[in-house]
Design a protein around this motif. Structure first.
Motif, PDB file in Angstrom:
ATOM      1  N   PRO A 131       0.830  -1.205   0.000  1.00 10.64           N
ATOM      2  CA  PRO A 131       0.000   0.000   0.000  1.00 10.64           C
ATOM      3  C   PRO A 131       0.870   1.263   0.000  1.00 10.64           C
ATOM      4  N   GLY A 132       0.494   2.217  -0.861  1.00 13.39           N
ATOM      5  CA  GLY A 132       1.228   3.467  -0.941  1.00 13.39           C
ATOM      6  C   GLY A 132       2.249   3.536  -2.064  1.00 13.39           C
ATOM      7  N   THR A 133       2.377   2.471  -2.853  1.00  6.37           N
ATOM      8  CA  THR A 133       3.367   2.486  -3.935  1.00  6.37           C
ATOM      9  C   THR A 133       2.823   3.067  -5.240  1.00  6.37           C
ATOM     10  N   GLY A 134       1.550   3.419  -5.278  1.00  5.35           N
ATOM     11  CA  GLY A 134       1.013   4.084  -6.463  1.00  5.35           C
ATOM     12  C   GLY A 134       0.195   3.196  -7.389  1.00  5.35           C
ATOM     13  N   LYS A 135      -0.315   2.096  -6.884  1.00  5.87           N
ATOM     14  CA  LYS A 135      -1.063   1.148  -7.717  1.00  5.87           C
ATOM     15  C   LYS A 135      -2.295   1.781  -8.361  1.00  5.87           C
ATOM     16  N   THR A 136      -3.133   2.377  -7.549  1.00  9.35           N
ATOM     17  CA  THR A 136      -4.402   2.885  -8.060  1.00  9.35           C
ATOM     18  C   THR A 136      -4.189   4.021  -9.056  1.00  9.35           C
ATOM     19  N   THR A 137      -3.320   4.944  -8.748  1.00  7.73           N
ATOM     20  CA  THR A 137      -3.043   6.043  -9.672  1.00  7.73           C
ATOM     21  C   THR A 137      -2.481   5.515 -10.985  1.00  7.73           C
ATOM     22  N   ASP A 149      11.302   5.876   2.813  1.00  8.56           N
ATOM     23  CA  ASP A 149      10.966   7.220   3.282  1.00  8.56           C
ATOM     24  C   ASP A 149       9.786   7.798   2.503  1.00  8.56           C
ATOM     25  N   VAL A 150       9.754   7.528   1.205  1.00  7.67           N
ATOM     26  CA  VAL A 150       8.641   7.986   0.373  1.00  7.67           C
ATOM     27  C   VAL A 150       7.364   7.259   0.789  1.00  7.67           C
ATOM     28  N   LEU A 151       7.473   5.941   0.950  1.00  8.17           N
ATOM     29  CA  LEU A 151       6.330   5.132   1.356  1.00  8.17           C
ATOM     30  C   LEU A 151       5.786   5.604   2.701  1.00  8.17           C
ATOM     31  N   TYR A 152       6.676   5.816   3.658  1.00  5.02           N
ATOM     32  CA  TYR A 152       6.270   6.266   4.992  1.00  5.02           C
ATOM     33  C   TYR A 152       5.454   7.553   4.891  1.00  5.02           C
ATOM     34  N   ASP A 153       5.972   8.535   4.144  1.00  6.09           N
ATOM     35  CA  ASP A 153       5.284   9.822   4.006  1.00  6.09           C
ATOM     36  C   ASP A 153       3.905   9.657   3.353  1.00  6.09           C
ATOM     37  N   ARG A 154       3.819   8.807   2.333  1.00  3.35           N
ATOM     38  CA  ARG A 154       2.540   8.591   1.649  1.00  3.35           C
ATOM     39  C   ARG A 154       1.513   7.988   2.601  1.00  3.35           C
ATOM     40  N   TYR A 175      -2.797   6.670   8.116  1.00  5.08           N
ATOM     41  CA  TYR A 175      -2.588   5.327   8.670  1.00  5.08           C
ATOM     42  C   TYR A 175      -2.004   5.437  10.070  1.00  5.08           C
ATOM     43  N   SER A 176      -2.354   4.484  10.909  1.00  8.04           N
ATOM     44  CA  SER A 176      -1.779   4.442  12.260  1.00  8.04           C
ATOM     45  C   SER A 176      -0.286   4.125  12.153  1.00  8.04           C
ATOM     46  N   GLU A 177       0.457   4.461  13.205  1.00  6.20           N
ATOM     47  CA  GLU A 177       1.901   4.192  13.205  1.00  6.20           C
ATOM     48  C   GLU A 177       2.171   2.691  13.033  1.00  6.20           C
ATOM     49  N   LYS A 178       1.361   1.873  13.682  1.00  5.42           N
ATOM     50  CA  LYS A 178       1.537   0.412  13.565  1.00  5.42           C
ATOM     51  C   LYS A 178       1.324  -0.063  12.130  1.00  5.42           C
ATOM     52  N   GLN A 180       4.267   1.068   9.975  1.00  5.66           N
ATOM     53  CA  GLN A 180       5.457   0.250  10.222  1.00  5.66           C
ATOM     54  C   GLN A 180       5.331  -1.119   9.570  1.00  5.66           C
ATOM     55  N   GLU A 181       4.147  -1.732   9.667  1.00  5.82           N
ATOM     56  CA  GLU A 181       3.948  -3.047   9.052  1.00  5.82           C
ATOM     57  C   GLU A 181       4.148  -2.976   7.536  1.00  5.82           C
ATOM     58  N   ASN A 182       3.594  -1.935   6.906  1.00  7.94           N
ATOM     59  CA  ASN A 182       3.723  -1.800   5.456  1.00  7.94           C
ATOM     60  C   ASN A 182       5.156  -1.475   5.036  1.00  7.94           C
ATOM     61  N   VAL A 183       5.848  -0.640   5.797  1.00  5.30           N
ATOM     62  CA  VAL A 183       7.245  -0.333   5.483  1.00  5.30           C
ATOM     63  C   VAL A 183       8.095  -1.604   5.618  1.00  5.30           C
ATOM     64  N   GLU A 184       7.838  -2.388   6.656  1.00  3.52           N
ATOM     65  CA  GLU A 184       8.567  -3.655   6.816  1.00  3.52           C
ATOM     66  C   GLU A 184       8.295  -4.603   5.650  1.00  3.52           C
TER      67      GLU A 184
END
Length: 179
Positions: A20-26, A108-113, A119-122, A125-129
């Protein structure tokens, strides 16, 4: 149970997947506009058609019923010309897709998006991992023939536009070869 038999596709089906956050939908929306393909956002479909087993309050997401999603999409994907976007890919039948695109981006880009999405911090973190461990890429390689899996970087507008152009060219080539 054997899969239904359908005539060969003249237009391809493409799966765009990634954390999530990598730009799939766009990306899918832009490819659909450029190619005339039908865009199916699985998360939206799950919500609209109730293809889930409830809601996970902790992660603020629906618990997808994969079998119901597959049943819902089987006849829709059969003729081809569909671009599907979802963060998972291992439950879709291999026969559905002619190209599987895995979008990635720096953490870092993913985190910001994800933070901008609220999104909650948890959950962030799960998605960044997942992105660090390349979970979705590994899932794609485990689920599909390696020859149809492509990894594309999606961290800037320029990269996204390049990705759309690459997918559009691939779709045009597929159509020309299957005319």
């Amino acid at each position: 149970m054997e899969a239904p038999q359908h005539p060969p596709r003249r237009r391809p089906n493409v799966l765009v997947t990634g954390t999530p956050g990598t730009g799939k939908t766009t990306t899918c929306e832009m490819v659909a506009l450029a190619t005339g393909m039908t865009h199916i956002e699985v998360g939206k479909l799950v919500k609209e058609k109730g293809l889930h087993d409830g809601f996970d309050e902790e992660f603020q997401s629906f618990l997808i019923d994969e079998d119901r999603v597959v049943d819902e999409l089987e006849d829709v994907l059969a003729p081809g010309g569909v671009i599907v976007d979802h963060h998972g890919c291992d439950f879709f039948p291999e026969r559905w897709f002619d190209l599987v695109v895995v979008l990635t981006c720096p953490n870092d880009v993913l985190y910001d998006r994800l933070e901008k999405r609220g999104y909650s911090e948890k959950k962030i973190q799960e998605n960044v991992e997942c992105e660090i461990m390349q979970v979705v890429l590994e899932e794609a390689h485990d689920s599909y023939d390696h020859s149809i899996v492509v990894t594309l970087q999606s961290s800037t507008v320029d990269e996204m536009e390049e990705n759309v152009n690459r997918i559009e060219q691939w779709v045009d080539t597929f159509i020309a070869q299957h005319a």
